[in-house]
Enzyme design. Structure first.
Site, mmCIF file in Angstrom:
data_model
loop_
_atom_site.group_PDB
_atom_site.id
_atom_site.type_symbol
_atom_site.label_atom_id
_atom_site.label_comp_id
_atom_site.label_asym_id
_atom_site.label_seq_id
_atom_site.Cartn_x
_atom_site.Cartn_y
_atom_site.Cartn_z
ATOM 1 N N HIS A 66 0.851 -1.186 0.000
ATOM 2 C CA HIS A 66 0.000 0.000 0.000
ATOM 3 C C HIS A 66 0.889 1.238 0.000
ATOM 4 O O HIS A 66 2.016 1.224 0.529
ATOM 5 C CB HIS A 66 -0.888 0.034 1.240
ATOM 6 C CG HIS A 66 -1.943 -1.025 1.253
ATOM 7 N ND1 HIS A 66 -3.055 -0.938 2.050
ATOM 8 C CD2 HIS A 66 -2.060 -2.200 0.571
ATOM 9 C CE1 HIS A 66 -3.821 -2.006 1.871
ATOM 10 N NE2 HIS A 66 -3.225 -2.783 0.983
ATOM 11 N N GLU B 71 0.859 3.901 1.761
ATOM 12 C CA GLU B 71 1.268 4.353 3.092
ATOM 13 C C GLU B 71 2.407 3.497 3.645
ATOM 14 O O GLU B 71 3.371 4.024 4.200
ATOM 15 C CB GLU B 71 0.080 4.311 4.057
ATOM 16 C CG GLU B 71 -1.095 5.170 3.648
ATOM 17 C CD GLU B 71 -2.152 4.440 2.827
ATOM 18 O OE1 GLU B 71 -3.306 4.878 2.847
ATOM 19 O OE2 GLU B 71 -1.822 3.423 2.168
ATOM 20 N N CYS C 280 -6.215 1.925 5.703
ATOM 21 C CA CYS C 280 -6.832 0.685 6.176
ATOM 22 C C CYS C 280 -6.254 0.334 7.553
ATOM 23 O O CYS C 280 -5.367 1.028 8.060
ATOM 24 C CB CYS C 280 -6.566 -0.436 5.186
ATOM 25 S SG CYS C 280 -4.834 -0.967 5.127
ATOM 26 N N CYS D 259 -2.389 -0.173 7.501
ATOM 27 C CA CYS D 259 -1.649 1.079 7.381
ATOM 28 C C CYS D 259 -1.810 1.944 8.626
ATOM 29 O O CYS D 259 -0.843 2.563 9.079
ATOM 30 C CB CYS D 259 -2.100 1.830 6.135
ATOM 31 S SG CYS D 259 -1.694 0.954 4.597
#
Length: 150
Positions: free
Chosen positions: A54, A56, A84, A87
């Site tokens: 991801h 992040e 999410c 993260c």
């Protein structure tokens, strides 16, 4: 607020890179102190065949490597979409001072939508949160991406 818009534009540029690579268009940048951009990343889940890639997470990894430390307590993470749970947990573990994001995520959001990992009083660190920065631009890019896929 103007500084938040300024850095969110860089996160949007990262999200556009993800869009162009046929990844879900989420971008993130990490800023230290009052305004030094350390790094920017975008989703690379398909490209790396890694569900944890991801934007992040990749930005936190890059910043830790660049700064040669795991604690990012003087940093702000800008993300085009609410992080999410994975993260958000990483933000807490890295002791990120502040999170700024564009749009909420009603399916996976863990800063306010479904969970509130970043400000859970049971955890030993809480993250300051500012939401809704360049919200329309962030939303339009996601709509464009998912509209194209349908």
């Amino acid at each position: 607020m103007n500084r938040d818009k300024y850095f969110m534009k860089f996160a949007l540029e990262e999200a556009l890179k993800a869009y162009e690579e046929n990844e879900v268009p989420i971008g993130a940048v990490l800023v230290i102190g009052d305004g030094v951009l350390i790094c920017g990343e975008h989703n690379r889940i398909e490209q790396l065949n890694d569900a944890t890639a991801h934007a992040e997470i990749l930005a936190l990894r890059a910043a830790s490597k660049i700064l040669n430390r795991r604690r990012l307590s003087d940093c702000t993470l800008y993300s085009t979409v609410e992080p999410c749970a994975m993260c958000a947990g990483a933000l807490v573990l890295c002791r990120v001072k502040r999170l700024v994001y564009g749009i909420t995520d009603s399916k996976f959001g863990a800063a306010e939508s479904i969970f509130n990992v970043v400000n859970n009083p049971a955890l030993n660190h809480q993250v300051e949160v500012t939401a809704g920065i360049l919200e329309e631009e962030c939303r339009e890019l996601m709509k464009k991406f998912f509209g194209k896929r349908r």
